[in-house]
Design a protein around this motif. Structure first.
Motif, PDB file in Angstrom:
ATOM      1  N   LEU A  49       0.833  -1.207   0.000  1.00 23.15           N
ATOM      2  CA  LEU A  49       0.000   0.000   0.000  1.00 23.15           C
ATOM      3  C   LEU A  49       0.870   1.260   0.000  1.00 23.15           C
ATOM      4  N   PHE A  50       1.984   1.225   0.718  1.00 28.53           N
ATOM      5  CA  PHE A  50       2.894   2.371   0.754  1.00 28.53           C
ATOM      6  C   PHE A  50       3.520   2.624  -0.611  1.00 28.53           C
ATOM      7  N   LYS A  51       3.739   1.553  -1.379  1.00 34.03           N
ATOM      8  CA  LYS A  51       4.420   1.679  -2.666  1.00 34.03           C
ATOM      9  C   LYS A  51       3.502   2.157  -3.786  1.00 34.03           C
ATOM     10  N   LYS A  52       2.175   2.042  -3.591  1.00 30.31           N
ATOM     11  CA  LYS A  52       1.236   2.458  -4.622  1.00 30.31           C
ATOM     12  C   LYS A  52       1.149   3.982  -4.658  1.00 30.31           C
ATOM     13  N   PRO A  53       1.074   4.568  -5.868  1.00 34.88           N
ATOM     14  CA  PRO A  53       0.876   6.021  -5.922  1.00 34.88           C
ATOM     15  C   PRO A  53      -0.524   6.359  -5.427  1.00 34.88           C
ATOM     16  N   VAL A  63      -6.526  11.170  -1.512  1.00 33.68           N
ATOM     17  CA  VAL A  63      -7.748  10.446  -1.166  1.00 33.68           C
ATOM     18  C   VAL A  63      -7.373   9.359  -0.172  1.00 33.68           C
ATOM     19  N   GLU A  64      -8.249   9.099   0.794  1.00 33.63           N
ATOM     20  CA  GLU A  64      -7.994   8.027   1.757  1.00 33.63           C
ATOM     21  C   GLU A  64      -7.846   6.704   1.027  1.00 33.63           C
ATOM     22  N   PRO A  65      -6.954   5.822   1.494  1.00 35.39           N
ATOM     23  CA  PRO A  65      -6.787   4.513   0.845  1.00 35.39           C
ATOM     24  C   PRO A  65      -8.114   3.770   0.766  1.00 35.39           C
TER      25      PRO A  65
END
Length: 71
Positions: A49-53, A63-65
């Motif tokens: 999740l951290f690696k996704k733009p 935007v919130e994940p």
């Protein structure tokens, strides 16, 4: 069983910071999971999740994940 499985314990900002530091230190996900009392799957998912733009709203704010930007 149909539909998504129940989510585990939500991640806090403090846990996110700790996870980032442990990943940056080179610690393996299995050891991070033990340290943080999380499953290996939860740790790997959070790292991905951290690696996704992050998606951006028209205002330029993130935007919130898991939520889509409104058009």
């Amino acid at each position: 069983m149909t539909g998504p499985r129940p989510a585990g314990r939500p991640w806090t900002l403090i846990e996110d910071d700790m996870l980032r530091k442990l990943v940056a230190s080179g610690m393996k996900p299995s050891l991070i999971a033990q340290e943080m009392k999380r499953t290996i799957g939860a740790v790997r998912s959070r790292i991905l999740l951290f690696k996704k733009p992050r998606e951006r709203q028209e205002s330029g704010r993130p935007v919130e994940p898991g939520l889509k930007a409104k058009k």
